[in-house]
Structures are given as C-alpha cells and as structure tokens.
Design an enzyme around this catalytic site. Structure first.
Site, PDB file in Angstrom:
ATOM      1  N   THR A 240       0.862  -1.182   0.000  1.00 41.04           N
ATOM      2  CA  THR A 240       0.000   0.000   0.000  1.00 41.04           C
ATOM      3  C   THR A 240       0.900   1.234   0.000  1.00 41.04           C
ATOM      4  OG1 THR A 240      -1.773  -1.092   1.200  1.00 41.04           O
ATOM      5  CG2 THR A 240      -1.648   1.299   1.456  1.00 41.04           C
TER       6      THR A 240
ATOM      7  N   ARG B 252     -14.572  -6.126  -1.090  1.00 39.17           N
ATOM      8  CA  ARG B 252     -13.990  -5.789   0.214  1.00 39.17           C
ATOM      9  C   ARG B 252     -13.298  -4.422   0.139  1.00 39.17           C
ATOM     10  NH1 ARG B 252      -8.416  -4.556   2.002  1.00 39.17           N
ATOM     11  NH2 ARG B 252      -8.320  -5.048   4.207  1.00 39.17           N
TER      12      ARG B 252
ATOM     13  N   GLY C 174      -6.034  -3.759   7.320  1.00 34.94           N
ATOM     14  CA  GLY C 174      -7.026  -2.706   7.145  1.00 34.94           C
ATOM     15  C   GLY C 174      -8.184  -2.812   8.114  1.00 34.94           C
TER      16      GLY C 174
END
Lengths: 340, 340
Positions: free
Chosen positions: B208, B236, B262
C-alpha cells in the site's frame, strides 16, 4: 406488544417528549448522566429514525408508532437477557421494513432512479464490525452487515461483491423496485427540480435508522441503516456504513449511531469522536455528544444517539427534529421528535 | 532529479536509515518533535510504500528507488510552493504506476483473480476529502479520489457508480488485466494454497502506498492508495479509502496515512485516533502515533506515517518493515525499510 413480560414496564412508562432530551442542555444532561452512573439500568436501548426538517404533522404519529414498535422489539430481547448486538440488529431490521423510514423498503432514490442501501453493525465488546454499501437487492442490509462481521475476515463489502456475498449467504433478496415508494419518488423529482432552481435543500432524505444498546452483560452495540441521500450519485457511500463516521461501539466508552449530512460525519469522524472525547478528553457522554453535534459539526448537520457503558444516554441534534426513543430496564419509555 | 533547484538539497542529504525512526523509541521521538516545534521546516513530505514482513533482499533496492523517486517528485512541488494536496496526489500517482507497489499497476489479486483498487485524499485546511473503492479500470485511483473531492458533494464513491463517475470525468482507463503482474499472481496462488493448509499468513499484500505533507502555507494533506489484500473477497474495502481509518488530515493536529491490516485500522479508527490523541489527550505527534501502533493496535498490525502541523514526523510500525522516506526543506532526505 404481545409478550406479557414487558407489559408492566410499558404501562408504567409515560411517553414524555421533554425528558427525551436534545442538543444543548449541557448541565441538565450532565446531571442525568451522573445519576445514571450511580446505578446503571440493567439494559438501555436508544433508537433513531432520522434527523432533518420538521415533519409533516400527518406523518408524525406514524413515525412515533414505527419507533415505538422497534423499541418494543429490542426491549423484549434485552429484558430476556439477549445481547445488545442482537437487539440493535432486530430493531434496525424492523425499521428497514417500515416504508416510512429511509432504510430498506422506503429508501430514497439515487440520481439514476434506483436504490442503493448501506448499513453497519458494531460490537463494543470486541470491536467486531460488519458493514455493507451500495446494495441493490438485499431486503435487510443490516443482516448482511452482521454476516460480513461473522462470516468473513472483512469489515466492509460494497456493490457487486456484496451482492455476491448475499447470494452465498442466502439472505432474502428483492427487485430493486421493491424498495420504491411514491413519497420517495416525489422527493427525487422535487430534489432534481430544486437543484435546477438552485434553491435550498429540502431535507427530503430524512429517515436513516439506527439503534444503540447496553445489555445486561454490560456490552454495547450500535447499528445503522440507510438509503443515503435523495438524488445521490450511484456509488455514493455516506457515513452510516462507515465505522467511526456514522456507527461506533466500544465497551470502554459508548455506542453511537448518527443521522445527518453523511459527508460531514465522515470528515469529522463524528461517531468515533464522541468516544475519543470521553476516552482522551475526559468528557461525559452528554458533553462529548453535545461537543460533536454543537461545536465540531455545523448547525443543521444532524444528530446522533449514544449510550454509555454506564447507561447514560445522549441524543443531541442541530436539525429541527431527530426522531428518537429511549427505553430501559427501569421502565423509561420515551419517544420524541422535536426539541424539548 | 532533473530540476536544479533541489540538487544542493539532495547532495547534502545523507540516506540515513537510523534517523528515519520507527515504532517504540518514545523519548527520542519526543525530543525530535520538540526540536522541530521550535522552528518548523518550511515543508515536509513523508512517503510510505507499505508495511509487512522482511523484503526479499533483491527487491529492497527497487523499493528504495521507487520511494526516492516519489519523494523527489513531491519535494520538487513543495519546494516551489505547491500545495501539500497537489504533492501527496503526485507522489501517490507516481507510486500507482510502479509495479512493485500494491496500488495501481502491480495491485494484488482478489479471490476472483481480478483487481479492485481503493484510494483517498484529504485536505487538512478544510477537511475536504475524496475517496474511491472497488475500482476496476481507473489507472490512477488517487486522481479520481481528488475529483470526487472537488467535483461532487460526496466523499466516497464505490464500484460501478465510481466507474461511471470516472467515465464522466474522462480519466485514464485500462483493462482490469493491465494491473496484472506475475509476482502478484504468484502471491494469490500461494495465499490460496496457504489457506488450504491453514498456515500463517505470508504478508503477501505488502505495498500500500501513501504520502502526508506540510506545505509552505502551513497546510497538511494525506493520500493513500492500495489494491487491498491478496485473495480478498470482491467488494472488500479496507482502511485506505476510509477517512479516519487509513487516511486523515487536520491542520489543527496532523496528517496520517496508514498501512497494515485494514480491518484493524477500521475497527480502531486508527488515523483519526492519532489526531484525537493529540487534540484531546495532549499527546505529541510521536506519542500519539506510538500509542496507536504500539498499544491500541496489535503487534504486527502495521504502521503509519504522520506529519504534524509543527513539522514533526512519526513513522511507527509493529511489522518487520515499513518502507518509508522523509524529505524536508532543510535538506533531510532519508529512506528506511526495517527497524532502526
């Protein structure tokens, strides 16, 4: 109200608008919070049916009746020793079936003339949470949110993926047009016309529903469900299904469900902020909730309902109305709509 | 590095892993925060490229090079007086094009063998925010997030609705398979195989990307972009595109971009919590960031980067690595990966 268990409770309880509280009144709210802290009720349930402009007087009794029915359903579960998580899910799923509210049947229309539904549920005990957004065919979004929480490693499923999950779970499905109501279609037409005239908003999205509860075991839970805002872009997700924005539960502080201008609640992490003002800022629940609605958010942004781990309740709002009700193990049973 | 403006700055700046900081080190971090408060740098940019398990040593130089290129692009803009909002968007969109990172090209695969991309951007000046989730064909999700912020009344658009908005805005589109990379496909296969064996997670979703910045005008901004987690259910949505969970900016306190599990960041409103620990709990940025990563979240949940309105920087992580870099107007230019 079919179960005899609750009858005495309900007979004793006056429907007292005034004491159902509102925004502002800091001192009174504090006193109330302190009294409740001294000995907390065995269980507490708070329900909302949306914030916004003054209701059509013809609809007011129906809004009251809808909230009262939901309160009775949740109260019955909590009285029997059911979990706050089960109670808030049951309350919200009942309101999803009531065409008056902007959740499930009766949801507002998107700009494309469709319905897209959002919901979230959260457990204060372990911070487990489940949420869904941009659903089109699931009759009870809150039930699917609960399944996301319990059957997946995820918190939030959206759109097509959430629909596929609904298929896998076998939850009840309906055509998107099943959510239609003539009143909401009229509101879409009015809203589009209003936009062309560049007039002030009408508040036509009124009716997001939510519930927060404290159960006999001392656990908190929150649930929120909505059709979003009339004339929204397809794919728009507001605060309701977002943990920390419109829905929050933490046994260490409080459970919160918001109702209002979703984007404002998101930008200010409104629901989590109530909890953090308590945890880090030493505020009472009433002070924290008033701070968020009265100071952090703008006038007319909305309202919220909250219950603390000590059984205290807050229901501030800066709009003309917040359809709301509170019921507890001591016989409190109050529904209110406007400011006290 | 083509612009002569920054050359002296970069020549002077040692690449010092140690001082790029990590989790823990509370006392050292405090001292640093206080020094910086005394006279804040004219601008500061912090970039991350994901948290997780130790990197393949062969890839480490490439991760460093990717982060350095992004830092140079953002630094150039900030040095010229560009806004923090433009800088974080530029940094993240460059990393979205780098196949090494789990954002844009090189994003991980869903369980269905597709890619779904999420991103958010937020301005600390006015709390304006834009976010997108479950995108399939938008080359630079962060650019579409910026357009949601600037061209709609909404904060978050998801799925098909977000794709339709991309069409309306005319942003660059690609086939979903354009995001494919052999490495990520191998990771999906390994992850599915791992699940069958019920073995421990591999951390294969690493990458990320995010950026936070303070500009010459004193404004903060944050941006985050991700492909989510390998083998996720379609639909998701993780923390990255959720304001308050993985992305946050508030000129009164700090800007934050998270990287890690997350669902954990969502359940704890991790990014907003850093800001509220400062605002309501009187913590310094370093203390607040360490609290969230070291105490609120679990070991191995992830890390975050943050910059305060006083120019202080925090980059704590509880994973083995957080690919990270910081550059500022005083010539600091540091990239680090593991713990100091």
């Amino acid at each position: 109200m079919r179960r005899p268990l609750l009858a005495p409770l309900l007979l004793l309880a006056p429907i007292a608008c005034r004491s159902a509280g509102g925004g502002g009144g800091g001192a009174a709210a504090d006193g109330r919070a302190q009294r409740q802290q001294a000995s907390r009720p065995d269980w507490v349930l708070v329900v909302h049916g949306g914030s916004g402009k003054r209701l059509d007087p013809d609809l007011e009794p129906q809004y009251r009746a809808g909230v009262e029915a939901a309160m009775r359903r949740g109260a019955e579960q909590l009285e029997r020793g059911g979990s706050s998580l089960d109670a808030v899910e049951a309350v919200v799923s009942l309101l999803e079936d009531d065409p008056l509210f902007n959740a499930g049947k009766g949801a507002v229309f998107t700009h494309a003339g469709t319905h897209e539904l959002d919901a979230a549920i959260m457990s204060g005990r372990d911070r487990a949470a489940g949420a869904v957004a941009a659903l089109r065919t699931v009759r009870h979004p809150i039930r699917l949110a609960r399944l996301v929480m319990e059957r997946t490693p995820h918190v939030l499923l959206v759109g097509e993926g959430a629909e596929a999950f609904a298929t896998a779970m076998g939850v009840e499905r309906v055509d998107n047009s099943w959510f239609d109501t003539p009143r909401r279609r009229r509101q879409l037409e009015e809203e589009i016309e209003r936009q062309h005239r560049q007039a002030a908003p009408t508040g036509a999205s009124m009716g997001t529903v939510g519930a927060v509860a404290l159960d006999r075991a001392g656990h908190l839970a929150a649930a929120t469900s909505t059709g979003g805002t009339t004339n929204k872009l397809p794919g728009r997700v507001g605060d309701s299904p977002l943990v920390g924005a419109g829905t929050w539960a933490d046994d260490a502080s409080c459970a919160v469900s918001g109702s209002g201008k979703g984007e404002q609640f998101i930008r200010h992490a409104a629901a989590a902020r109530v909890s953090m003002l308590m945890a880090y800022g030493g505020r009472t629940l009433a002070q924290a909730a008033d701070d968020v609605i009265g100071s952090v958010l703008r006038p007319d942004d909305g309202g919220l309902i909250a219950v603390g781990s000590d059984g205290s309740v807050a229901m501030p709002f800066s709009t003309e109305v917040l359809v709301r009700g509170v019921v507890d193990a001591r016989g409190r049973f109050e529904v209110a709509i406007g400011h006290p």
